[in-house]
Motif scaffolding. Structure first.
Motif, PDB file in Angstrom:
ATOM      1  N   SER A  58       0.832  -1.187   0.000  1.00 11.95           N
ATOM      2  CA  SER A  58       0.000   0.000   0.000  1.00 11.95           C
ATOM      3  C   SER A  58       0.872   1.245   0.000  1.00 11.95           C
ATOM      4  O   SER A  58       1.921   1.271   0.638  1.00 11.95           O
ATOM      5  CB  SER A  58      -0.890   0.017   1.251  1.00 11.95           C
ATOM      6  OG  SER A  58      -1.671   1.200   1.291  1.00 11.95           O
ATOM      7  N   SER A  60       1.394   5.037   1.312  1.00 14.86           N
ATOM      8  CA  SER A  60       1.082   5.652   2.602  1.00 14.86           C
ATOM      9  C   SER A  60       1.262   7.147   2.499  1.00 14.86           C
ATOM     10  O   SER A  60       2.255   7.627   1.965  1.00 14.86           O
ATOM     11  CB  SER A  60       2.037   5.145   3.686  1.00 14.86           C
ATOM     12  OG  SER A  60       1.547   4.019   4.328  1.00 14.86           O
ATOM     13  N   ASP A  64      -3.436   7.396   7.661  1.00 21.07           N
ATOM     14  CA  ASP A  64      -4.464   6.376   7.544  1.00 21.07           C
ATOM     15  C   ASP A  64      -4.191   5.469   6.351  1.00 21.07           C
ATOM     16  O   ASP A  64      -3.294   5.727   5.553  1.00 21.07           O
ATOM     17  CB  ASP A  64      -5.835   7.036   7.393  1.00 21.07           C
ATOM     18  CG  ASP A  64      -6.961   6.181   7.953  1.00 21.07           C
ATOM     19  OD1 ASP A  64      -6.727   5.004   8.297  1.00 21.07           O
ATOM     20  OD2 ASP A  64      -8.087   6.699   8.050  1.00 21.07           O
ATOM     21  N   ILE A  65      -4.990   4.412   6.231  1.00 16.44           N
ATOM     22  CA  ILE A  65      -4.879   3.544   5.066  1.00 16.44           C
ATOM     23  C   ILE A  65      -5.633   4.186   3.904  1.00 16.44           C
ATOM     24  O   ILE A  65      -6.582   4.937   4.108  1.00 16.44           O
ATOM     25  CB  ILE A  65      -5.420   2.127   5.359  1.00 16.44           C
ATOM     26  CG1 ILE A  65      -6.865   2.169   5.856  1.00 16.44           C
ATOM     27  CG2 ILE A  65      -4.525   1.398   6.343  1.00 16.44           C
ATOM     28  CD1 ILE A  65      -7.513   0.823   6.012  1.00 16.44           C
ATOM     29  N   TYR A  73      -9.781  -3.958   4.707  1.00 18.62           N
ATOM     30  CA  TYR A  73      -9.259  -3.848   6.068  1.00 18.62           C
ATOM     31  C   TYR A  73     -10.351  -4.185   7.088  1.00 18.62           C
ATOM     32  O   TYR A  73     -10.128  -4.965   8.021  1.00 18.62           O
ATOM     33  CB  TYR A  73      -8.719  -2.434   6.280  1.00 18.62           C
ATOM     34  CG  TYR A  73      -8.238  -2.155   7.674  1.00 18.62           C
ATOM     35  CD1 TYR A  73      -6.976  -2.564   8.090  1.00 18.62           C
ATOM     36  CD2 TYR A  73      -9.044  -1.483   8.584  1.00 18.62           C
ATOM     37  CE1 TYR A  73      -6.525  -2.305   9.379  1.00 18.62           C
ATOM     38  CE2 TYR A  73      -8.605  -1.222   9.866  1.00 18.62           C
ATOM     39  CZ  TYR A  73      -7.348  -1.640  10.257  1.00 18.62           C
ATOM     40  OH  TYR A  73      -6.912  -1.393  11.534  1.00 18.62           O
ATOM     41  N   ALA A 102       0.220   3.233   6.792  1.00 12.57           N
ATOM     42  CA  ALA A 102      -0.673   2.195   6.267  1.00 12.57           C
ATOM     43  C   ALA A 102      -0.057   0.809   6.446  1.00 12.57           C
ATOM     44  O   ALA A 102      -0.757  -0.163   6.742  1.00 12.57           O
ATOM     45  CB  ALA A 102      -0.994   2.451   4.797  1.00 12.57           C
ATOM     46  N   THR A 105      -0.432  -0.188  10.067  1.00  9.75           N
ATOM     47  CA  THR A 105      -1.839  -0.476  10.354  1.00  9.75           C
ATOM     48  C   THR A 105      -2.233  -1.849   9.821  1.00  9.75           C
ATOM     49  O   THR A 105      -2.900  -2.629  10.517  1.00  9.75           O
ATOM     50  CB  THR A 105      -2.743   0.621   9.746  1.00  9.75           C
ATOM     51  OG1 THR A 105      -2.396   1.877  10.343  1.00  9.75           O
ATOM     52  CG2 THR A 105      -4.212   0.339   9.973  1.00  9.75           C
TER      53      THR A 105
END
Length: 149
Positions: A58, A60, A64-65, A73, A102, A105
């Motif tokens: 991902s 980043s 947040d994602i 998620y 991300a 997370t």
């Protein structure tokens, strides 16, 4: 031979380059790899149980994602990843206060779902250069070694 999923979200193409490099390396080591994008080939989180190893990529930014990853998620809450190895990788930007949130997370969520989490979170500053590509291959090799244990 392990069955591995490489699933990624890429905004600028940088995480996609990383995902392709990692996938090519794992394929060259004669493992079965599924290569999917959150954008174009979404996969239900429940299908993670079909893999020995899962690599989530991902981009980043901020804290947040990405929106492309949010539903997946949340759906991970319904999946038991016991016996699976999960790794994270992606393009990051040191402009933001937190570097690569991300990835952290996603790794935390995988751990909450009982998976083993590969110790290295591969974070590349913006666009991968030749050295970063080599690091992607080393990351993939380490992941495979851990998966074989």
């Amino acid at each position: 031979m392990a069955k591995v999923l490489v699933l990624y979200a890429s905004l600028t193409g940088s995480t996609e380059v990383m995902a392709e490099t990692i996938t090519d390396y794992i394929k060259a080591k004669d493992h079965d790899v599924d290569f999917k994008s959150f954008d174009f080939e979404p996969i239900p989180a429940k299908e993670l149980v079909n893999y020995d190893g899962i690599l989530l990529g991902s981009y980043s930014w901020d804290d947040d994602i990405p929106f492309e990853v949010e539903d997946f998620y949340q759906d991970m809450d319904d999946v038991d990843l016991s016996g699976k190895l999960v790794g994270t990788f992606g393009s990051c930007d040191s402009y933001y206060d937190i570097y690569g949130p991300a990835l952290d997370t996603l790794a935390t969520k995988a751990e909450e779902r009982n998976s083993a989490v590969y110790k290295e979170k591969l974070k590349v500053e913006l666009e991968p250069d030749d050295q970063d590509i080599e690091h992607c291959e080393q990351f993939a090799e380490g992941f495979l070694q851990e998966l074989a244990k």
